[in-house]
Scaffold this active site. Sequence first.
Site, PDB file in Angstrom:
ATOM      1  N   GLU A 110      -8.128 -10.446   1.573  1.00 51.08           N
ATOM      2  CA  GLU A 110      -7.206 -10.193   1.227  1.00 51.08           C
ATOM      3  C   GLU A 110      -6.718 -10.633   0.309  1.00 51.08           C
ATOM      4  OE1 GLU A 110      -5.423  -8.691   3.733  1.00 51.08           O
ATOM      5  OE2 GLU A 110      -6.329  -9.309   4.896  1.00 51.08           O
TER       6      GLU A 110
ATOM      7  N   ARG B  26      -5.386  -7.823  -2.611  1.00 48.16           N
ATOM      8  CA  ARG B  26      -3.243  -7.215  -1.974  1.00 48.16           C
ATOM      9  C   ARG B  26      -3.365  -8.263  -3.755  1.00 48.16           C
ATOM     10  NH1 ARG B  26      -1.362  -8.090   3.325  1.00 48.16           N
ATOM     11  NH2 ARG B  26      -3.047  -7.630   4.768  1.00 48.16           N
TER      12      ARG B  26
ATOM     13  N   ASP C 225     -15.049  -0.634   8.036  1.00 46.57           N
ATOM     14  CA  ASP C 225     -13.913   0.188   7.603  1.00 46.57           C
ATOM     15  C   ASP C 225     -14.202   0.756   6.360  1.00 46.57           C
ATOM     16  OD1 ASP C 225     -12.727  -1.575   7.263  1.00 46.57           O
ATOM     17  OD2 ASP C 225     -10.385  -0.448   8.393  1.00 46.57           O
TER      18      ASP C 225
ATOM     19  N   GLU D 166      -2.561   3.958   6.972  1.00 51.28           N
ATOM     20  CA  GLU D 166      -3.612   4.638   6.980  1.00 51.28           C
ATOM     21  C   GLU D 166      -3.590   6.638   7.626  1.00 51.28           C
ATOM     22  OE1 GLU D 166      -4.433   1.018   7.423  1.00 51.28           O
ATOM     23  OE2 GLU D 166      -3.984   2.010   9.184  1.00 51.28           O
TER      24      GLU D 166
END
Length: 672
Positions: free
Chosen positions: A303, A307, A436, A572
């Site tokens: 993360e 980010r 994913d 998404e």
Amino acid sequence: MYSGAAAAGSPRRDFISVTLGPEEAAGVGGYNNSKAWRRRSCWRKWKQLSRLQRSVILFLFAFLAVCGVISYTSMGETWKSITNKSFDDQRTEQEIPRLKLANPAVLPAPQKADANHGDYPELSLQKPPKPPHVRRGPSNLQIKAPRRDTRLKTQHDTMRAVEELVEKDKVEKTEKSIISWRGAVIEPDQSTEPPSSKIMELEKSSPVEPEDQKEPMPINERQLAVIEAFRHAWKGYKDFAWGHDELKPLSKSYSEWFGLGLTLIDALDTMWILGLKEEFEEARKWVANDLVFDKNVDVNLFESTIRILGGLLSTYHLSGDSLFLEKAKDIGNRLMPAFKTPSKIPYSDVNIGRGTAHPPRWTSDSTVAEVTSIQLEFRELSRLTGDEKFRKAVDEVMKHVHILSGKNDGLVPMFINTNSGQFTHLGVYTLGARADSYYEYLLKQWIQGGKKENELLEDYMRAIEGVKKHLLQRSEPKKLTFVGELAHGHFSAKMDHLVCFLPGTLALGAHNGLAADHMKLAETLIETCYQMYAQVETGLSPEIVHFNLHAQKGHKDVEIKPADRHNLLRPETVESLFYMYRFTGDKKYQDWGWEILQNFNRYTRVPTGGYTSINNVQNPRNPEPRDKMESFFLGETLKYMFLLFSDDIDLINLDKYVFNTEAHPLPIWVPA
């Protein structure tokens, strides 16, 4: 003259008498090879010519004279340009001894680290930077790649200097000149007097390419609606959560995850792309004065990378402001202890103050998506700094996973052990949570590196074939194609909203020359993702859906379980709509995105500022707000919305940029 004889009685004498004219008598006549004599001789010959002959000769001389003048002018201009070019080259070499200019968006591939390079690798000379777009309406800012020199002279400082000079010119001349702010050009009333020489000197260092000098697309009403939504969300964050990680809009407070201003950093490049000049400058000041990474705090490697590191690198590339690169280098170095494991598979958590790392307290596993979805960012950090340690660390992870056993036709399990380096929890395969972005980053690393790393492409192509073979099914009654999950040989018709990244990724691959059937599959899957919104009462998708495999009276394709009916403002589907519209031009994708934005405004907007995730997408009367605005709503969802509604393909050109999994655009490299 004449001849005669002597008088009688005298002896006879013969003689010749010559009579001289006055000129000969004076001794000035006759041929003596003097210049004066030759001029008179030529004149006599000229006079002997006919009038026609003299006219032809005069015409030839006149023609030759005209040709000579034209040739002289042309050669003079050429010599002048060569001289100026030589002078400019010499000046560039003096000012930037170790760096050569690079193409603004498509950048050179990383070079080997060199001890003499300092903080920046040497870049090969590419095309000069492209000119800024001039946007009308809101003060949109041009996406401009950084120009760097050994003094770290930033575009931020340059533009401020230009503004100061403009103000000085206003006082001295009461005339207005062009003002630039980070690539945006604001044209005041035209002046008959040219800009001052100092301003010209500052702007001269950014050569332009003629083919890119075109008026960009104007901001349309749907884009303005996105800007308004962003400002509303930003108002809530600024009023109640400034400098903190996430806004709690209902309670008018904030929540902390890492204590590093996640929402602010995630939104930096969105503000730049949307043209929100004042908001961007406020956020920049906070980054400069208050963003400190020397904290005794555990952060998640994945993360923090996508980010914070991704957001800082992207903002650096768009703005050219070295502040963001310096911050990126700082956080990048502090995340490196995560790779100090027996297997080189990184730990999930890092204490960025103490320089230690560890797995979660309940397991020694990391998720496959997390350890394979940090590569774009660390590779780019190596390219910018010349320090190969960042790229080497993440490349070792990919090479290890490439040869690892436990895959199923290219599909990978969800977990990997940091001690043994082996997959764990074998037999479960999904394109949803925990796996994913592994598939997404296979393709995007290949694109980022100039389509040369064949192992990445092989793994991606094999995985897509595995998806087709094991995970694709069709629902009833509308026969929607969806991506399910496989657990120990048993198929589950469960599909996470996270899987809706796949249509966009497939379309991106097809755009870059992969199989045409990838685009066909993308078209069918984006229809399914849209139906995950359209078949729900609020018009907003739940976190997870289950598809009906058998037709049942009164049942839709989509079934929602009570534990799965929340919506987190995820990006998404909008992300894939953006790719699909950019590559096909089909307006229906814009219309679908517009519906989603309206439903966000209808069911998640908080009047005092901000948007909130909701617990129940099936209850329009009471969607049960959760009192939390995720940072990715500003960093991804609204950014992709704005880009979706734009018809300007140069607004983040997908042949020049590749998005990380948090929607932060990074440059595509070209060979050095």
